[in-house]
Design an enzyme around this catalytic site. Sequence first.
Site, PDB file in Angstrom:
ATOM      1  N   GLY A 197       0.801  -1.216   0.000  1.00  0.00           N
ATOM      2  CA  GLY A 197       0.000   0.000   0.000  1.00  0.00           C
ATOM      3  C   GLY A 197       0.831   1.262   0.000  1.00  0.00           C
ATOM      4  O   GLY A 197       1.785   1.401  -0.777  1.00  0.00           O
ATOM      5  N   GLN A 222       0.013   4.216  -5.466  1.00  0.00           N
ATOM      6  CA  GLN A 222       0.377   3.945  -4.074  1.00  0.00           C
ATOM      7  C   GLN A 222       1.887   3.914  -3.894  1.00  0.00           C
ATOM      8  O   GLN A 222       2.430   4.483  -2.940  1.00  0.00           O
ATOM      9  CB  GLN A 222      -0.218   2.617  -3.619  1.00  0.00           C
ATOM     10  CG  GLN A 222      -1.699   2.662  -3.319  1.00  0.00           C
ATOM     11  CD  GLN A 222      -2.190   1.369  -2.690  1.00  0.00           C
ATOM     12  OE1 GLN A 222      -1.776   0.272  -3.084  1.00  0.00           O
ATOM     13  NE2 GLN A 222      -3.072   1.482  -1.718  1.00  0.00           N
ATOM     14  N   CYS A 387     -19.990  -2.371   3.669  1.00  0.00           N
ATOM     15  CA  CYS A 387     -18.977  -3.204   4.334  1.00  0.00           C
ATOM     16  C   CYS A 387     -19.153  -3.173   5.842  1.00  0.00           C
ATOM     17  O   CYS A 387     -19.090  -4.201   6.522  1.00  0.00           O
ATOM     18  CB  CYS A 387     -17.578  -2.723   3.965  1.00  0.00           C
ATOM     19  SG  CYS A 387     -17.017  -3.269   2.344  1.00  0.00           S
TER      20      CYS A 387
END
Length: 422
Positions: A197, A222, A387
């Site tokens: 990441g 990223q 989520c």
Amino acid sequence: MDATDKAARIVRTVVETLKPGFAVKLWTGERIGPATGPVLTVNDPDIVWQVVRRPAFSTLIEMWISKAVDIEDGSLFDFYALPSQGKLRSKLKTLPKLAILRDLPAVLFSRKQMTARTDLSGRNPFVSGSSQEAIQHHYDISNAFYRLFLDERMVYSCGYFKDFANSIDEAQIDKLDHICRKLRLKPGERLLDIGCGWGAMLIHAAKNYGVVGHGVSLSEAQTQLARERIRAEGLEDKITIEIKSYAELTGSFDKISSIGMFEHLGLANHAAYFSTVQRLLKPGGVYLHHAITRRSKGDIKKTLRKGPEFKALIKYIFPGGELDTIGMTLGNLEAHGFLVYDVENLREHYARTCRLWAERLHARFDEAIAEVGEAKARLWLLYLTGCSITFERASAQIFQTVVTKRARGPSGLPPTRADLYQ
């Protein structure tokens, strides 16, 4: 009475029959239902045609994305918090079908063209989730967009809440440290972070535990920012990052972490993945596996069946993604030369994490729209809220599993977990 009026009458009939527990406001300004509380606004009479034409979960998502439906005086979480109004399937049977059918032809035949939709799905949602195309679909949206709702370190995985009242920044610092403690990191050790990441794990481990870190990622956006952050911390001699598949790695590492990337792989690639981790890890080395799982239903076909919600997820958000169960994870780890030492469920932590992300995105929604457009911003708000609710309802789990590379003799791990909490 024209077709638009008949569309309004159909919606009114459905709402008054189902009594969903919240108000519905039509494109005409008419409000149906309670006088207070959150309001579902229907901005486009075209939704009647769309539901009849394609009564699917993805149709509802497209309605939300395009703002054909919206919310006033509340949020998606407020709708979820409303008391249950009974089973929807039973209520649907009570709909006055003949009355609806009398109005339906005029609505369907008057329609000239379907309302335009913005295609936000992956080009090929069923490709391998670990392909560069799939990774970039999700992660290369905009670093500035992710900054709107992530913590200051930009950790895009489940936080660890020592207290559920803690902020997202506290929870992510505690999560990084929790992982470092589980890996029992020591100065000078080589740490590999697969799917690194924006580099937060590597930076934390190098600064606080003295390791030499290496990361791999398939996201160019990223990786660029991660390298900038490493330079800003003065850790260029301690941390390196490559844009490379984990399968191409060589060498050996004392410790390996994988935090929130396993879900991208797809079930067909699990054996190759675990074989690679086993090859890269030194004998007696420690591997931490942090991944979302689905619930086992006993029968493997039932367990792996993709429901409408999951199909929508991989279509719009995670192309190629698949989830295994914790049982499958543990079986694969043992089959590929690992000894399992610790398994921790962080389900409630991820429900809280996603709720905070969604609330932070909602609070800066105008900035999100300016950065990625309204359709994509609305999609992500729906995704993060969904989520959170999924994990709150225990429809999915998330586990951290600590294993060592199988070897005879002592593992080298402490005899208890006490050191994790000192």
